[in-house]
Design an enzyme around this catalytic site. Structure first.
Site, PDB file in Angstrom:
ATOM      1  N   GLU A   9     -12.084 -19.818  30.645  1.00 42.00           N
ATOM      2  CA  GLU A   9     -12.293 -21.202  29.542  1.00 42.00           C
ATOM      3  C   GLU A   9     -11.290 -21.327  28.973  1.00 42.00           C
ATOM      4  OE1 GLU A   9     -16.770 -21.792  28.533  1.00 42.00           O
ATOM      5  OE2 GLU A   9     -16.691 -19.376  30.018  1.00 42.00           O
ATOM      6  N   ASP A  17     -25.165 -26.592  29.584  1.00 42.17           N
ATOM      7  CA  ASP A  17     -23.820 -25.350  29.280  1.00 42.17           C
ATOM      8  C   ASP A  17     -24.501 -24.486  28.054  1.00 42.17           C
ATOM      9  OD1 ASP A  17     -22.175 -23.659  29.961  1.00 42.17           O
ATOM     10  OD2 ASP A  17     -20.797 -25.287  30.662  1.00 42.17           O
TER      11      ASP A  17
END
Length: 547
Positions: free
Chosen positions: A415, A210
Site C-alpha cells: 500500500e 475497504d
C-alpha cells in the site's frame, strides 16, 4: 477462532452465520506454512490464465483448510504507474492481459453455470472479491489512495472492463477503492457503484468497503462520521469493513435508518445481496470449518504448482555482454561459485508484502526454499558454493569463481508504504552488484514488485533476470537459470529508463523504454533477439513469436 465466532453468530435469535474473509492475495498468505505463490505481477509475466485458475483453486483449498470461506482476491487493478506501492498486486499495465487473468476467479469459486450470478461450487472453494472498484491503478503519479483523473470513456476502457469479465465469471463480491475519480471518493460514488456496477453491469453479489474505507471519505479521516456512513451506504456499499469503531458504526447506521436518511429499501438491498452470497457459500448448511481440509495447507502439490509459477514468471532481460558468449544457462559442474546479495537467502524478502503480516518482513518468516538453497540443491555435489550477503569490492578477486549469482532487490512493502518517487533498490544492493560484477562474470537476479531503475548498472551485469516477488518456492528459479527449463516469461509492464519518463505505458507517444512491454529473451535464441524488437510508430512489433 473462526468456529468460535461462528458459534456466537449461530446462537443469536435468527442464527444467521457470519462470513469471514481474509487477504489471501498470493496464497493463504497470512498463515505460517501456507504456500506463497508469486505476486500478481509475476503471474502476469506468465501470460497463462489456466495457471492462474489452478493457483486460485489451490489458494481456495488452503483458505478452507484454515476455516476461511471468503478471500479478498483477486486484485484486478490496471497499474499505469509503477510508483504505486500496490503495483505488484496488478497483473499488468495492459487491460487485456488483466482481463485474461480474471480466470483466477474460476479457480477460487469454481466454474459458474450461468453468467453474472454469484457462485461458489463446493466446500473446497471460496467466495472471491474483485478489487478495487474502480481506477485504483490510475492515480496521479501512482500515489496510493489518491485521485484518478480520467474521462469516463477511458475509465471504462482501461480500468473497468476487467470487472465485466469478473462479473461474468460469477464473482461473489466487489471491494470499493480508497481512491477517487476526478476528485470524487469512490466510497461514496453512487453513480459508479449503484448506477454502473449494480444496474448497468448487473452485479448481483455484494459490495464491500475497504478497511476503514468509509472513514476516509472525509479529510482528515473520520472528521464527520455521520456523513461518511450516510453517503457511503446510500452510494451502494452493502458491507462495511469496520475493524475498531464498530459500536459507533452500528449506532450511527441505526440512527440514520430510524430517521429515514437511509431507507429500508437500501438496507433490504444490502441484506439481500449479503444473504445471497452466504446461501451460495452453503454457510447455513455448514457454517463451521471442515477440519479434514487442514492438511491441504502448504501441501506438496501446491508447492510444486508454485514452483511452476515461479519458472514461468521469470523474465530474461540480458544474457551476455556485447561480443561475448551468453552466460545462461549456468553450468552445474564447476569448481566454485559465489552467491551474494541481501535477497539470496531470505524468504521474507523473496515473498514481499502481504506475507504473514500486512507489510511483510525480511527474515525467516515462513517455511520455503530460498534461492541460495535452490542453487545448492541444483549444482553438483563437488561444486563449492560461497555465500556472502554483502561482499566488499575485494572479496571476489583472485578466488577463481567460475561465475557469481547476485540476488538483490526491494525490501517488503505494501500500500502507501510502498509508494516511491525514485524506484531505486537499496544502496547496498547496488553496491553488491558493483563489487561482484566488476570482478567475476555475474548473473543478477532482481527481486522486486515492479520495474526499478537499473540502466546505470546494466553494463556491468553479464545477465539479468526479473524474478518479481516469487514467494516461497525459490527452486523454480534454479530450474531455469541452470537450463532444466527455458525462460518463457514476458514483461507485463514497460521497463522505463528513468522515473522522469513515468507514467509510461505501451502505446504511449514517444515510447522509448529500456525494455518494452512484452519483452523477454529465451536461452534457445541468442541475445540477437533484441533485434526482433523494434519500436515503430510507438507500437512494439514482434517479428518472431518465439521472441
Amino acid at each position: 477462532m473462526i468456529d468460535k465466532l461462528q458459534h456466537a453468530a449461530t446462537s443469536t435469535r435468527l442464527g444467521i452465520p457470519i462470513i469471514y474473509g481474509i487477504d489471501a492475495v498470493h496464497g493463504n498468505n497470512n498463515v505460517y506454512g501456507a504456500t506463497i505463490f508469486p505476486h500478481n505481477i509475476g503471474l502476469g509475466a506468465t501470460r497463462d490464465p489456466l495457471l492462474a485458475r489452478r493457483i486460485g483453486a489451490a489458494t481456495a483449498l488452503e483458505a478452507r483448510g484454515t476455516g476461511i470461506p471468503y478471500v479478498f482476491a483477486p486484485c484486478i487493478a490496471v497499474c499505469r504507474d509503477p510508483r504505486w506501492g500496490r503495483c505488484y498486486e496488478s497483473y499488468s499495465e495492459d487491460t487485456q492481459l488483466v482481463r485474461s487473468m480474471t480466470e483466477i476467479i474460476t479457480g477460487l469459486q469454481g466454474q459458474a453455470p450461468t453468467t453474472n450470478t454469484p457462485f461458489v461450487e463446493s466446500g473446497s472453494r471460496v467466495a472471491a472479491c474483485a478489487k478495487h472498484f474502480v481506477g485504483d491503478g490510475g492515480t496521479v503519479n501512482g500515489v496510493d489512495e489518491s485521485n484518478t483523473v480520467i474521462n469516463y470513456k477511458k475509465l471504462v476502457e482501461i480500468h473497468m472492463v476487467p470487472y465485466v469479465d469478473a462479473i461474468a465469471k460469477g464473482v461473489s463480491t466487489v471491494m470499493i477503492s480508497y481512491s477517487s475519480w476526478n476528485g470524487h471518493k469512490m466510497h461514496n460514488n453512487h453513480y459508479l457503484i449503484t448506477q454502473i456496477l449494480k444496474s448497468r453491469l448487473g452485479f448481483k453479489g455484494f459490495t464491500i468497503s475497504d478497511w476503514e474505507g468509509i472513514d476516509r471519505v472525509t479529510c482528515p479521516w473520520h472528521r464527520n462520521y455521520t456523513y461518511s456512513v450516510l453517503s457511503s451506504v446510500n452510494a451502494g456499499i452493502d458491507m462495511v469493513m469496520v475493524p475498531f469503531q464498530y459500536a459507533s458504526f452500528i449506532n450511527t447506521l441505526t440512527s440514520l435508518v430510524t430517521d429515514g436518511s437511509i431507507s429500508m429499501e437500501r438496507v433490504d438491498d444490502a441484506v439481500r445481496r449479503i444473504l445471497r452470497v452466504k446461501f451460495t457459500l452453503g454457510l447455513f448448511e455448514q457454517p463451521f470449518s471442515n477440519r479434514s481440509l487442514t492438511s491441504s495447507v502448504g501441501q506438496s502439490d501446491h508447492r510444486e504448482l508454485a514452483r511452476e509459477a515461479v519458472r514461468k514468471s521469470l523474465v530474461l532481460l540480458k544474457n551476455g555482454q556485447t561480443g561475448n558468449a551468453e552466460l545462461l544457462p549456468l553450468s552445474k559442474n564447476v569448481p566454485r561459485i559465489l552467491v551474494a546479495g541481501s535477497h539470496a537467502n531470505d524468504i521474507g524478502n523473496q515473498c514481499g508484502g502481504w506475507t504473514i503480516s500486512w507489510q511483510g518482513a525480511a527474515g525467516n518468516t515462513t517455511p520455503g526454499t530460498t534461492i541460495l538453497q535452490a542453487i545448492s540443491n541444483t549444482v553438483a555435489t563437488t561444486t563449492q558454493v560461497d555465500f556472502q550477503e554483502a561482499p566488499d569490492a575485494n572479496y571476489a578477486k583472485g578466488k577463481n569463481f567460475s561465475y557469481a549469482i547476485v540476488v538483490v532487490g526491494e525490501t517488503p512493502y505494501t500500500e502507501y508504504e510502498g509508494d516511491s518517487t525514485t524506484l531505486t533498490i537499496p544502496s547496498e544492493g547496488i553496491q553488491t552488484i558493483q563489487n561482484v560484477c566488476s570482478s567475476v562474470q555475474c548473473l543478477v537476479i532482481l527481486i522486486s514488485g515492479r520495474p526499478v531503475i537499473i540502466e546505470p548498472y546494466l553494463p556491468v551485469m553479464d545477465a539479468l533476470v526479473a524474478a518479481w516477488l516469487p514467494g516461497t518456492e525459490g527452486q523454480g528459479i534454479a530450474d531455469v537459470i541452470f537450463g532444466d527449463q527455458d525462460f518463457v516469461g514476458k514483461l507485463p509492464r514497460t521497463w522505463m529508463r528513468t522515473v522522469a519518463q513515468l507514467p509510461l505505458n505501451v502505446g504511449d507517444p514517444a515510447y522509448d523504454p529500456l525494455f518494452p512491454y512484452g519483452f523477454g529473451l529465451s536461452m534457445n535464441i541468442s541475445t540477437t533477439a533484441l533485434k526482433n524488437y523494434v519500436v515503430k510508430k510507438q507500437v512494439v512489433v514482434f517479428f518472431e513469436s518465439s521472441a
